[in-house]
Write a protein that holds these residues in place. Structure first.
Motif, PDB file in Angstrom:
ATOM      1  N   ARG A   1      -2.886  -5.721   3.861  1.00 44.18           N
ATOM      2  CA  ARG A   1      -3.495  -7.052   3.883  1.00 44.18           C
ATOM      3  C   ARG A   1      -4.936  -6.984   4.370  1.00 44.18           C
ATOM      4  O   ARG A   1      -5.811  -7.673   3.859  1.00 44.18           O
ATOM      5  CB  ARG A   1      -2.688  -7.992   4.796  1.00 44.18           C
ATOM      6  CG  ARG A   1      -1.452  -8.573   4.123  1.00 44.18           C
ATOM      7  CD  ARG A   1      -0.908  -9.753   4.930  1.00 44.18           C
ATOM      8  NE  ARG A   1      -0.632  -9.375   6.312  1.00 44.18           N
ATOM      9  CZ  ARG A   1       0.550  -8.934   6.751  1.00 44.18           C
ATOM     10  NH1 ARG A   1       1.559  -8.824   5.906  1.00 44.18           N
ATOM     11  NH2 ARG A   1       0.711  -8.617   8.018  1.00 44.18           N
ATOM     12  N   GLU A   2      -5.165  -6.112   5.359  1.00 46.28           N
ATOM     13  CA  GLU A   2      -6.541  -5.998   5.861  1.00 46.28           C
ATOM     14  C   GLU A   2      -7.478  -5.474   4.785  1.00 46.28           C
ATOM     15  O   GLU A   2      -8.617  -5.928   4.659  1.00 46.28           O
ATOM     16  CB  GLU A   2      -6.578  -5.077   7.094  1.00 46.28           C
ATOM     17  CG  GLU A   2      -6.122  -5.779   8.355  1.00 46.28           C
ATOM     18  CD  GLU A   2      -5.755  -4.809   9.469  1.00 46.28           C
ATOM     19  OE1 GLU A   2      -5.980  -3.589   9.286  1.00 46.28           O
ATOM     20  OE2 GLU A   2      -5.250  -5.260  10.511  1.00 46.28           O
ATOM     21  N   TRP A   3      -6.999  -4.528   4.031  1.00 44.65           N
ATOM     22  CA  TRP A   3      -7.828  -3.966   2.963  1.00 44.65           C
ATOM     23  C   TRP A   3      -8.087  -4.983   1.862  1.00 44.65           C
ATOM     24  O   TRP A   3      -9.179  -5.068   1.307  1.00 44.65           O
ATOM     25  CB  TRP A   3      -7.141  -2.724   2.389  1.00 44.65           C
ATOM     26  CG  TRP A   3      -7.814  -2.148   1.196  1.00 44.65           C
ATOM     27  CD1 TRP A   3      -8.960  -1.407   1.181  1.00 44.65           C
ATOM     28  CD2 TRP A   3      -7.387  -2.271  -0.169  1.00 44.65           C
ATOM     29  NE1 TRP A   3      -9.265  -1.046  -0.118  1.00 44.65           N
ATOM     30  CE2 TRP A   3      -8.313  -1.559  -0.957  1.00 44.65           C
ATOM     31  CE3 TRP A   3      -6.308  -2.887  -0.796  1.00 44.65           C
ATOM     32  CZ2 TRP A   3      -8.196  -1.459  -2.347  1.00 44.65           C
ATOM     33  CZ3 TRP A   3      -6.191  -2.795  -2.179  1.00 44.65           C
ATOM     34  CH2 TRP A   3      -7.129  -2.093  -2.929  1.00 44.65           C
ATOM     35  N   LEU A   4      -7.050  -5.781   1.581  1.00 41.68           N
ATOM     36  CA  LEU A   4      -7.148  -6.721   0.465  1.00 41.68           C
ATOM     37  C   LEU A   4      -8.280  -7.722   0.629  1.00 41.68           C
ATOM     38  O   LEU A   4      -8.895  -8.131  -0.345  1.00 41.68           O
ATOM     39  CB  LEU A   4      -5.821  -7.488   0.302  1.00 41.68           C
ATOM     40  CG  LEU A   4      -4.669  -6.725  -0.338  1.00 41.68           C
ATOM     41  CD1 LEU A   4      -3.431  -7.588  -0.391  1.00 41.68           C
ATOM     42  CD2 LEU A   4      -5.054  -6.277  -1.738  1.00 41.68           C
TER      43      LEU A   4
ATOM     44  N   ARG B   1      -5.092   5.547  -1.975  1.00 45.23           N
ATOM     45  CA  ARG B   1      -4.285   5.215  -0.818  1.00 45.23           C
ATOM     46  C   ARG B   1      -3.707   3.807  -0.900  1.00 45.23           C
ATOM     47  O   ARG B   1      -2.506   3.590  -0.720  1.00 45.23           O
ATOM     48  CB  ARG B   1      -5.162   5.340   0.425  1.00 45.23           C
ATOM     49  CG  ARG B   1      -4.491   4.992   1.710  1.00 45.23           C
ATOM     50  CD  ARG B   1      -5.547   4.962   2.808  1.00 45.23           C
ATOM     51  NE  ARG B   1      -5.064   4.502   4.077  1.00 45.23           N
ATOM     52  CZ  ARG B   1      -4.509   5.261   4.990  1.00 45.23           C
ATOM     53  NH1 ARG B   1      -4.354   6.536   4.750  1.00 45.23           N
ATOM     54  NH2 ARG B   1      -4.108   4.761   6.136  1.00 45.23           N
ATOM     55  N   TYR B   2      -4.561   2.853  -1.220  1.00 49.23           N
ATOM     56  CA  TYR B   2      -4.117   1.471  -1.213  1.00 49.23           C
ATOM     57  C   TYR B   2      -3.380   1.100  -2.490  1.00 49.23           C
ATOM     58  O   TYR B   2      -2.519   0.208  -2.478  1.00 49.23           O
ATOM     59  CB  TYR B   2      -5.295   0.542  -0.935  1.00 49.23           C
ATOM     60  CG  TYR B   2      -5.768   0.716   0.482  1.00 49.23           C
ATOM     61  CD1 TYR B   2      -5.018   0.218   1.534  1.00 49.23           C
ATOM     62  CD2 TYR B   2      -6.915   1.442   0.783  1.00 49.23           C
ATOM     63  CE1 TYR B   2      -5.410   0.413   2.842  1.00 49.23           C
ATOM     64  CE2 TYR B   2      -7.321   1.648   2.089  1.00 49.23           C
ATOM     65  CZ  TYR B   2      -6.558   1.126   3.114  1.00 49.23           C
ATOM     66  OH  TYR B   2      -6.938   1.325   4.413  1.00 49.23           O
ATOM     67  N   ALA B   3      -3.691   1.792  -3.557  1.00 49.31           N
ATOM     68  CA  ALA B   3      -2.902   1.584  -4.778  1.00 49.31           C
ATOM     69  C   ALA B   3      -1.449   1.958  -4.502  1.00 49.31           C
ATOM     70  O   ALA B   3      -0.520   1.222  -4.844  1.00 49.31           O
ATOM     71  CB  ALA B   3      -3.469   2.423  -5.916  1.00 49.31           C
ATOM     72  N   VAL B   4      -1.264   3.095  -3.836  1.00 48.18           N
ATOM     73  CA  VAL B   4       0.093   3.546  -3.519  1.00 48.18           C
ATOM     74  C   VAL B   4       0.755   2.599  -2.519  1.00 48.18           C
ATOM     75  O   VAL B   4       1.906   2.182  -2.704  1.00 48.18           O
ATOM     76  CB  VAL B   4       0.061   4.993  -2.969  1.00 48.18           C
ATOM     77  CG1 VAL B   4       1.400   5.374  -2.379  1.00 48.18           C
ATOM     78  CG2 VAL B   4      -0.328   5.962  -4.076  1.00 48.18           C
TER      79      VAL B   4
ATOM     80  N   LEU C   1      -9.709  -5.710  -9.423  1.00 46.60           N
ATOM     81  CA  LEU C   1      -8.466  -6.085 -10.110  1.00 46.60           C
ATOM     82  C   LEU C   1      -7.255  -5.551  -9.368  1.00 46.60           C
ATOM     83  O   LEU C   1      -6.216  -6.206  -9.309  1.00 46.60           O
ATOM     84  CB  LEU C   1      -8.498  -5.587 -11.555  1.00 46.60           C
ATOM     85  CG  LEU C   1      -9.541  -6.244 -12.457  1.00 46.60           C
ATOM     86  CD1 LEU C   1      -9.376  -5.776 -13.892  1.00 46.60           C
ATOM     87  CD2 LEU C   1      -9.480  -7.753 -12.371  1.00 46.60           C
ATOM     88  N   LEU C   2      -7.406  -4.364  -8.790  1.00 46.11           N
ATOM     89  CA  LEU C   2      -6.301  -3.824  -8.000  1.00 46.11           C
ATOM     90  C   LEU C   2      -5.982  -4.765  -6.835  1.00 46.11           C
ATOM     91  O   LEU C   2      -4.831  -5.124  -6.597  1.00 46.11           O
ATOM     92  CB  LEU C   2      -6.670  -2.437  -7.466  1.00 46.11           C
ATOM     93  CG  LEU C   2      -5.571  -1.704  -6.716  1.00 46.11           C
ATOM     94  CD1 LEU C   2      -4.391  -1.389  -7.608  1.00 46.11           C
ATOM     95  CD2 LEU C   2      -6.096  -0.425  -6.061  1.00 46.11           C
TER      96      LEU C   2
ATOM     97  N   GLN D   1      -2.412  12.867  -6.820  1.00 50.51           N
ATOM     98  CA  GLN D   1      -2.838  11.916  -5.796  1.00 50.51           C
ATOM     99  C   GLN D   1      -1.631  11.275  -5.132  1.00 50.51           C
ATOM    100  O   GLN D   1      -1.594  11.069  -3.921  1.00 50.51           O
ATOM    101  CB  GLN D   1      -3.687  10.808  -6.418  1.00 50.51           C
ATOM    102  CG  GLN D   1      -5.019  11.255  -6.948  1.00 50.51           C
ATOM    103  CD  GLN D   1      -6.050  11.454  -5.870  1.00 50.51           C
ATOM    104  OE1 GLN D   1      -6.347  12.596  -5.512  1.00 50.51           O
ATOM    105  NE2 GLN D   1      -6.592  10.394  -5.344  1.00 50.51           N
ATOM    106  N   ILE D   2      -0.659  10.915  -5.962  1.00 51.64           N
ATOM    107  CA  ILE D   2       0.446  10.089  -5.481  1.00 51.64           C
ATOM    108  C   ILE D   2       1.273  10.801  -4.416  1.00 51.64           C
ATOM    109  O   ILE D   2       1.492  10.267  -3.318  1.00 51.64           O
ATOM    110  CB  ILE D   2       1.353   9.665  -6.658  1.00 51.64           C
ATOM    111  CG1 ILE D   2       0.598   8.690  -7.573  1.00 51.64           C
ATOM    112  CG2 ILE D   2       2.635   9.035  -6.147  1.00 51.64           C
ATOM    113  CD1 ILE D   2       1.328   8.360  -8.865  1.00 51.64           C
TER     114      ILE D   2
END
Lengths: 201, 201
Positions: free
Chosen positions: B98-101, B22-25, A115-116, B57-58
């Motif tokens: 984008r790569e992670w997504l 990491r990627y959430a941020v 979902l993220l 974390q943030i």
DNA sequence: CTAGCCATGTAATCCGTTACATGATTGG
DNA sequence: CCAATCATGTAACGGATTACATGGCTAG
């Protein structure tokens, strides 16, 4: 004056601890599983769809339970076979397990990487988003057939384990959730395609 | 000879790391959120149903992203207002995001305390099991109304955020799952009552 | 002989939350 | 004046996985 006297409500906030592994192990002891190894196998084979446990948790937990008098341990050395530690639950262990069982679990913060990623779908093309969903859909399908396997293994021999009815409930949960996920995937794929054509216009 | 030479496949196993925070941020930076504080608020208010993040974390993550060149930081000191660090994503940050997504998330081991407890339901009376389920059912209901709140807040003003369609998808996911949970709860309550009468006979 | 299973355990590490420490501003 | 909100950050702790270390038995 000493802090905490006088019946102040500030007796130190009750601190949230997770303790999941502790009770998972205690529960498996109550099913008659005797070795850490057997518990790991059982988690992998039967609880895999809603629980996980590693050796790094199981063995120290067993030791701790013995220290606290909730379990006993007897060494078994058999000729021609590796040594084993045989654990058994005690009556105080059973009591503590029952007390834990009736406490409603507080909602655990969920984190869904899927979902993220989807929520940032705007950063990539629609095809990438759709692939994300299709992969997830396939995973759900795999999960469903895995659940069916467990279920048939559970139903096949008519000798019922005392916990069988409860295991069936957890299996039905897994199925219900996966089916809902599948429906959502289809719905979402449709939305993504709509978005795509809107973008192109 | 140096290890790893000669094209051996043992180049060191690729090690699984979670990196979710990491990627959430990074993703929140890509939405234009500028301060750690704002990110925390956004997680609490909008992502609460599928993600969580703490200051612990943030802030370190933001610093790390700057160190790696994925974000920039500028101090802002305004008279009469507290100092802030304003962060912004860089183009390499966008690239890495984008790569992670597009990498399909590998299934994360689920742990459901509720199902664990239910699976040991035989150790307590039927009433206790039913209470467990009814509590869960109520929680789902509360979640559903919370989701509705977010949804109406999202739909109300006609000024659409670029991410709005994706947020709606995550909301629909939450709804689909909760509704499936509710159906399972009712089904399971029925099964528990059946078990109870069977036991009594 | 060797691969695989039985069986035990520990150390390193990661991931994440909680609690704390600080401090200014604004609204009641 | 006090509470709430904005704002940043760290230290301690806890929970869980991973990887490693060990070793005997069994079947092919």
């Amino acid at each position: 004056m000493a802090p905490g006297a006088n019946g102040e409500p500030s007796v130190s906030p009750p601190k949230k601890r997770r303790l999941g592994s502790r009770y998972a192990v205690l529960g498996m002891l109550s099913m008659g599983l005797k070795t850490g190894y057997a518990m790991k196998k059982h988690v992998e084979g039967n609880l895999g769809h809603y629980w996980s446990e590693s050796y790094g948790q199981i063995y120290p937990t067993l030791r701790q339970l013995v220290d606290e008098g909730l379990a006993t341990c007897t060494e078994e050395r058999r000729k021609g076979k590796p040594m084993r530690n045989l654990y058994a639950i005690t009556s105080s262990g059973r009591k503590e397990l029952r007390e834990w069982l009736v406490v409603p679990p507080e909602p655990q913060p969920q984190r869904s990487e899927l979902l993220l990623k989807l929520s940032f779908g705007d950063r990539v093309d629609s095809e990438a988003c759709q692939k994300l969903i299709r992969d997830h859909s396939q995973q759900c399908e795999r999960d469903l057939s895995y659940l069916s396997e467990i279920e048939s293994a559970l139903l096949e021999p008519p000798r019922k384990h005392r916990d069988q009815p409860y295991w069936l409930m957890t299996l039905r949960h897994g199925r219900a959730i996966r089916e809902a996920e599948l429906a959502w995937c289809n719905e979402t794929l449709e939305h993504l395609r709509q978005l795509e054509t809107e973008r192109k216009r």
